[in-house]
Design a protein around this motif. Structure first.
Motif, mmCIF file in Angstrom:
data_model
loop_
_atom_site.group_PDB
_atom_site.id
_atom_site.type_symbol
_atom_site.label_atom_id
_atom_site.label_comp_id
_atom_site.label_asym_id
_atom_site.label_seq_id
_atom_site.Cartn_x
_atom_site.Cartn_y
_atom_site.Cartn_z
ATOM 1 N N VAL A 128 0.577 -1.106 -0.127
ATOM 2 C CA VAL A 128 -0.169 -0.008 -0.109
ATOM 3 C C VAL A 128 0.806 1.547 0.302
ATOM 4 O O VAL A 128 0.377 2.392 -0.791
ATOM 5 C CB VAL A 128 -1.196 -0.142 0.572
ATOM 6 N N ILE A 129 1.486 1.041 0.869
ATOM 7 C CA ILE A 129 2.913 2.169 0.819
ATOM 8 C C ILE A 129 3.789 2.679 0.122
ATOM 9 O O ILE A 129 4.047 3.777 -0.963
ATOM 10 C CB ILE A 129 3.858 2.007 1.790
ATOM 11 N N ALA A 152 10.954 5.773 2.535
ATOM 12 C CA ALA A 152 10.029 4.715 3.682
ATOM 13 C C ALA A 152 9.741 3.999 4.611
ATOM 14 O O ALA A 152 11.055 3.564 4.522
ATOM 15 C CB ALA A 152 8.464 4.228 2.436
ATOM 16 N N ILE A 153 10.392 4.568 6.139
ATOM 17 C CA ILE A 153 10.853 3.690 6.673
ATOM 18 C C ILE A 153 9.818 3.413 8.086
ATOM 19 O O ILE A 153 9.028 3.739 8.442
ATOM 20 C CB ILE A 153 11.355 4.867 7.727
ATOM 21 N N SER A 154 10.053 2.166 8.095
ATOM 22 C CA SER A 154 9.281 1.594 9.089
ATOM 23 C C SER A 154 9.950 0.714 10.342
ATOM 24 O O SER A 154 9.545 0.208 10.791
ATOM 25 C CB SER A 154 8.551 -0.229 8.745
ATOM 26 N N ASN A 155 11.287 0.665 10.211
ATOM 27 C CA ASN A 155 11.882 0.296 11.141
ATOM 28 C C ASN A 155 11.703 1.034 12.986
ATOM 29 O O ASN A 155 12.448 2.628 12.624
ATOM 30 C CB ASN A 155 13.787 0.616 10.668
ATOM 31 N N ILE A 205 7.173 8.898 6.222
ATOM 32 C CA ILE A 205 7.578 8.976 4.765
ATOM 33 C C ILE A 205 8.235 10.016 5.321
ATOM 34 O O ILE A 205 7.041 11.732 4.990
ATOM 35 C CB ILE A 205 6.496 8.457 3.835
ATOM 36 N N LEU A 206 9.291 10.341 4.462
ATOM 37 C CA LEU A 206 10.413 11.374 3.909
ATOM 38 C C LEU A 206 10.324 11.239 2.234
ATOM 39 O O LEU A 206 10.736 10.836 2.092
ATOM 40 C CB LEU A 206 11.753 11.105 4.904
ATOM 41 N N LEU A 275 7.923 14.891 6.495
ATOM 42 C CA LEU A 275 7.969 14.248 6.994
ATOM 43 C C LEU A 275 6.470 13.849 7.281
ATOM 44 O O LEU A 275 5.889 14.377 8.082
ATOM 45 C CB LEU A 275 8.801 14.552 8.185
ATOM 46 N N LEU A 276 6.188 12.702 6.429
ATOM 47 C CA LEU A 276 4.447 12.318 6.327
ATOM 48 C C LEU A 276 4.604 10.755 8.138
ATOM 49 O O LEU A 276 5.089 9.881 7.390
ATOM 50 C CB LEU A 276 4.367 12.256 4.975
#
Length: 303
Positions: A128-129, A152-155, A205-206, A275-276
């Protein structure tokens, strides 16, 4: 010799003084500085034509002058292929009823968009991202330079490091940089420098703007209107997030860009724009009861 001109000088002293002062003021305020003087002072000379000139083009003149000098030895090549193929545009025209239905449906979706500061920890599918960012990448850009990078950062560890950077700078912003008027205007929104959502939300999300890039042959590729191009991409990104059924917050943390860029290992030609935090709203999430301007306040129609 001076004695011969003394009576004349004394008689017309004030006239002479006015002329000298006027000449100095004219030189100071009306004569354009030379390129060398501008470079030495580090300032940018504003001219009437600069109103419509993109900041990314401030170095274009210098590059072009160099290119003109080199033109005798090699032909300047465009960034895109000279034989770029142009293909037919396929379009299916909708009826006026369908147009209005689509426009109204889209308005209902985007009108429901609100800025959220309270997020659920529920995970969001990676695909989706990716699709959301793919949509943002369709934005128009100057000379098709596509001057954007989406990270995209999930860490969890990386999100925590970003939160520490943001909170450290935001505390200084709220206490020193922003001033009483700014912080007073923000007070009804109940914001502060504590950004818990940066670690709660499943994704950050940057968006980075690329001020330039490098071509395969090593030459510098100018990114025309990169500021405007990335702004349009951000608008599409925010809308895509809303359309997908997620929520976000438009965050532009002041003075955090260099540290975050370094943390993420992004190159020097990239500057942090937005930055979202992206995810689902928390069950107990609240939002300010804000009203948007009426259409009559934002639309001017000239028939």
């Amino acid at each position: 010799m001076f004695a011969e001109y003394a009576p004349f000088t004394t008689k017309y002293f004030y006239h002479i003084l006015v002329i000298v002062v006027s000449f100095i003021l004219f030189k100071k305020f009306f004569e354009r500085p030379s390129a060398e003087e501008t470079a030495q002072s580090g300032t940018y000379a504003f001219t009437a034509s600069d109103e419509s000139t993109d900041p990314s083009e401030s170095n274009v003149a210098a590059d072009n002058s160099t290119s003109q000098m080199d033109k005798t030895s090699c032909e300047v090549e465009p960034a895109l292929s000279r034989d770029l193929k142009h293909i037919p545009y396929h379009y299916v025209r909708k009826s006026e009823k369908e147009l209005l239905a689509h426009a109204s449906e889209f308005y209902r979706i985007v009108a429901a968009r609100r800025t959220l500061r309270f997020f659920s920890t529920d995970p969001v599918p990676r695909e989706v991202i990716r699709e959301i960012i793919r949509a943002a990448g369709t934005a128009p850009s100057g000379a098709h330079t596509e001057p954007w990078t989406f990270v995209a950062i999930s860490n969890p560890t990386t999100k925590l490091k970003i939160r520490k950077i943001v909170e450290q700078e935001e505390e200084i912003n709220y206490k020193k940089r922003m001033g009483i008027k700014w912080t007073t205007d923000l007070s009804p929104l109940r914001t502060n420098w504590i950004k818990e959502y940066l670690t709660t939300v499943p994704y950050l999300i940057l968006v980075f703007k690329q001020t330039y890039s490098t071509l395969p042959n090593g030459q510098k590729k100018i990114h025309y209107y990169h500021e405007m191009s990335v702004s349009i991409a951000c608008g599409i990104l925010i809308t895509a997030i809303q359309y997908a059924g997620l929520v976000t917050l438009t965050s532009t943390p002041m003075n955090c860009g260099p540290a975050i860029r370094s943390l993420l290992g992004r190159p020097a030609n990239e500057k942090l724009v937005l930055l979202l935090p992206v995810g689902y709203p928390a069950k107990d999430a609240t939002i300010p009861d804000l009203q948007r301007k009426d259409l009559s306040e934002i639309l001017v129609e000239i028939d």
